[in-house]
Write a protein that holds these residues in place. Structure first.
Motif, PDB file in Angstrom:
ATOM      1  N   VAL A  46      10.432  -3.303  -3.108  1.00 52.82           N
ATOM      2  CA  VAL A  46       9.493  -3.104  -3.974  1.00 52.82           C
ATOM      3  C   VAL A  46       9.136  -4.518  -4.743  1.00 52.82           C
ATOM      4  O   VAL A  46       7.805  -5.018  -4.512  1.00 52.82           O
ATOM      5  N   GLY A  57       7.429  -6.705  -1.899  1.00 49.43           N
ATOM      6  CA  GLY A  57       5.922  -6.364  -1.876  1.00 49.43           C
ATOM      7  C   GLY A  57       5.069  -6.595  -2.800  1.00 49.43           C
ATOM      8  O   GLY A  57       4.028  -7.125  -2.392  1.00 49.43           O
ATOM      9  N   LEU A  58       5.570  -6.492  -4.136  1.00 44.02           N
ATOM     10  CA  LEU A  58       4.737  -7.189  -5.106  1.00 44.02           C
ATOM     11  C   LEU A  58       4.365  -8.623  -4.932  1.00 44.02           C
ATOM     12  O   LEU A  58       3.319  -9.349  -5.442  1.00 44.02           O
ATOM     13  N   ALA A  67       4.358 -10.500  -2.186  1.00 44.66           N
ATOM     14  CA  ALA A  67       3.473 -10.531  -1.016  1.00 44.66           C
ATOM     15  C   ALA A  67       2.334 -10.341  -1.417  1.00 44.66           C
ATOM     16  O   ALA A  67       1.067 -11.034  -1.029  1.00 44.66           O
ATOM     17  N   LEU A  68       1.783  -9.079  -2.417  1.00 46.25           N
ATOM     18  CA  LEU A  68       0.375  -8.967  -2.783  1.00 46.25           C
ATOM     19  C   LEU A  68      -0.189 -10.018  -3.619  1.00 46.25           C
ATOM     20  O   LEU A  68      -1.421 -10.245  -3.382  1.00 46.25           O
ATOM     21  N   ARG A  77       0.983 -13.266  -3.390  1.00 44.94           N
ATOM     22  CA  ARG A  77       0.687 -14.424  -2.626  1.00 44.94           C
ATOM     23  C   ARG A  77      -0.812 -14.184  -1.581  1.00 44.94           C
ATOM     24  O   ARG A  77      -1.234 -15.370  -0.946  1.00 44.94           O
ATOM     25  N   ASP A  78      -1.274 -13.133  -1.578  1.00 49.35           N
ATOM     26  CA  ASP A  78      -2.405 -12.821  -0.726  1.00 49.35           C
ATOM     27  C   ASP A  78      -3.372 -13.506  -1.369  1.00 49.35           C
ATOM     28  O   ASP A  78      -4.611 -13.632  -0.793  1.00 49.35           O
ATOM     29  N   LYS A 102       0.973   0.651 -12.977  1.00 51.67           N
ATOM     30  CA  LYS A 102       1.485   0.515 -11.521  1.00 51.67           C
ATOM     31  C   LYS A 102       0.417   1.094 -10.632  1.00 51.67           C
ATOM     32  O   LYS A 102       0.940   0.940  -9.463  1.00 51.67           O
ATOM     33  N   ASP A 103      -0.429   1.988 -11.012  1.00 49.86           N
ATOM     34  CA  ASP A 103      -1.208   2.432 -10.344  1.00 49.86           C
ATOM     35  C   ASP A 103      -2.821   1.778  -9.914  1.00 49.86           C
ATOM     36  O   ASP A 103      -3.423   2.184  -9.601  1.00 49.86           O
ATOM     37  N   ALA A 104      -2.574   0.650 -10.477  1.00 48.58           N
ATOM     38  CA  ALA A 104      -3.871  -0.284 -10.595  1.00 48.58           C
ATOM     39  C   ALA A 104      -4.011  -0.768  -9.285  1.00 48.58           C
ATOM     40  O   ALA A 104      -3.128  -0.976  -8.317  1.00 48.58           O
ATOM     41  N   PRO A 105      -5.378  -1.136  -8.683  1.00 47.04           N
ATOM     42  CA  PRO A 105      -5.577  -1.811  -7.393  1.00 47.04           C
ATOM     43  C   PRO A 105      -4.974  -3.216  -7.309  1.00 47.04           C
ATOM     44  O   PRO A 105      -4.917  -3.920  -8.371  1.00 47.04           O
ATOM     45  N   PRO A 106      -4.410  -3.707  -6.383  1.00 43.71           N
ATOM     46  CA  PRO A 106      -3.962  -4.933  -6.037  1.00 43.71           C
ATOM     47  C   PRO A 106      -4.780  -6.106  -6.781  1.00 43.71           C
ATOM     48  O   PRO A 106      -4.434  -7.147  -7.391  1.00 43.71           O
ATOM     49  N   PHE A 163      -4.206  -6.321 -10.536  1.00 42.18           N
ATOM     50  CA  PHE A 163      -3.141  -6.965 -10.554  1.00 42.18           C
ATOM     51  C   PHE A 163      -3.071  -8.614 -10.592  1.00 42.18           C
ATOM     52  O   PHE A 163      -2.758  -9.270 -11.730  1.00 42.18           O
ATOM     53  N   THR A 182       2.853   5.376  -6.090  1.00 41.69           N
ATOM     54  CA  THR A 182       2.577   4.368  -6.795  1.00 41.69           C
ATOM     55  C   THR A 182       1.701   3.121  -6.074  1.00 41.69           C
ATOM     56  O   THR A 182       2.180   2.773  -5.280  1.00 41.69           O
ATOM     57  N   ARG A 183       0.457   3.308  -6.573  1.00 44.39           N
ATOM     58  CA  ARG A 183      -0.713   2.367  -5.777  1.00 44.39           C
ATOM     59  C   ARG A 183      -0.202   0.799  -5.835  1.00 44.39           C
ATOM     60  O   ARG A 183      -0.019   0.311  -4.587  1.00 44.39           O
ATOM     61  N   LEU A 184       0.707   0.027  -6.517  1.00 42.18           N
ATOM     62  CA  LEU A 184       0.991  -1.309  -6.196  1.00 42.18           C
ATOM     63  C   LEU A 184       2.122  -1.376  -5.431  1.00 42.18           C
ATOM     64  O   LEU A 184       2.311  -2.199  -4.598  1.00 42.18           O
ATOM     65  N   GLY A 244       1.936  -3.062  -1.836  1.00 34.57           N
ATOM     66  CA  GLY A 244       2.993  -4.040  -1.653  1.00 34.57           C
ATOM     67  C   GLY A 244       3.806  -3.969  -0.295  1.00 34.57           C
ATOM     68  O   GLY A 244       3.939  -4.904   0.483  1.00 34.57           O
ATOM     69  N   LEU A 304       3.764  -6.360   2.984  1.00 33.00           N
ATOM     70  CA  LEU A 304       5.011  -6.912   3.510  1.00 33.00           C
ATOM     71  C   LEU A 304       4.915  -6.760   5.165  1.00 33.00           C
ATOM     72  O   LEU A 304       5.297  -7.614   5.932  1.00 33.00           O
TER      73      LEU A 304
END
Lengths: 195, 195
Positions: free
Chosen positions: A13, A16-17, A19-20, A22-23, A98-102, A105, B10-12, B16, B20
């Motif tokens: 997790v 992954g966060l 990585a999101l 760093r996009d 936590k359910d927001a679109p990337p 975030f 959970t979306r984020l 994520g 990855l």
């Protein structure tokens, strides 16, 4: 370049966060578990620290592994006002669902790194509820011991109270949370993030 | 190109995890919530579907939103044998520890897409425990109703049993899980993923 430290207890997790984040150009993100977070914060010197608000312990503010110059951004589930309350106590500057679109975030990271506050609009109702905590600190302690599996006499012994007093606390807790019984009060309070 | 559908509530987190996977050349990953997963699986035609094993309901196999030609890869927390049991019931082909490094997650995707099985070595002990489920289906039903806040008379009414029989079930559950009382049995069983 905004340096972000993502702290979460689950490796896939947090990776992954990171990585999101760093996009997005202009964001450099690394991930850490709770144990290694303070050390990584010292060497990486993040401007923003992202933590999972639901991981905070009952009655304690959300941990902030970054230093005083680092802004705290908390990821929160909706319908868990207790999580927001602990995040506010930790002086969080950003609150993201936590359910927001990337993209939201990443926007929040940019805002908070620029010295702004950020509150996700989907968490607004939870903030209103967070101000209205139904249980006292004492009741929370009683319920938290019960949730750990302690019986009424065990709770009484632990808190130097009589069993009758503990039962009175439990009755007040049930009434305030709208619970049918002790198990129900634990379930409701854990769901709301109070516990 | 391996097409992967990542399903998480959970979306984020799902975004994520997909990010990855996309870090690896040769993997294309998209994310979906549970409600939209079957539709996305029909249009995207993934070879591998990744789901969070902990999201499966008590007593039910883990959901597999992909079609018959799609392999199921389950993310599992260690020390939750119940999660593995439900994943096995859903005929999962891959089992990856949520605490695995991202490279291992991507390796597992490649293995499963190539028709192999993949079991994370850190989950081995949990598999041994998963074979040894302590509670019967009936006991699980009783405990699951109790966890929802139902009292002994309510559980008895729901299952057309006497209150005495429900109390006998609860006593057996406490003994088998090593719990001190009902709250403790719920806590232990939820922690192990049985419930």
């Amino acid at each position: 370049m905004i340096r972000v430290l993502v702290v979460h207890e689950t490796r896939l997790v947090r990776s992954g966060l990171a990585a999101l984040l760093r996009d997005e150009e202009g964001i450099d993100a690394i991930a850490a578990c709770w144990a290694s977070a303070p050390g990584k914060a010292r060497s990486f010197q993040p401007q923003v620290c992202v933590v999972d608000g639901d991981s905070a312990r009952s009655g304690q503010p959300t941990s902030h592994p970054g230093g005083p110059g680092c802004a705290l951004l908390v990821l929160a589930s909706s319908c868990r006002p207790g999580t927001l309350r602990r995040a506010v106590a930790a002086k969080a500057r950003g609150f993201v669902d936590k359910d927001a679109p990337p993209a939201r975030f990443r926007h929040a990271i940019n805002q908070v790194a620029a010295g702004q506050r950020y509150v996700d609009h989907t968490l607004t109702l939870d903030f209103l509820q967070a101000a209205d905590m139904p249980l006292t600190a004492r009741e929370l302690t009683v319920l938290s011991l019960a949730a750990g599996g302690a019986s009424v006499p065990e709770i009484a012994r632990e808190l130097h109270l009589s069993s009758g007093t503990v039962r009175n606390y439990m009755a007040a807790i049930n009434r305030k949370t709208g619970a049918r019984n002790r198990v129900d009060a634990i379930r409701i309070s854990q769901g709301a993030g109070w516990l």
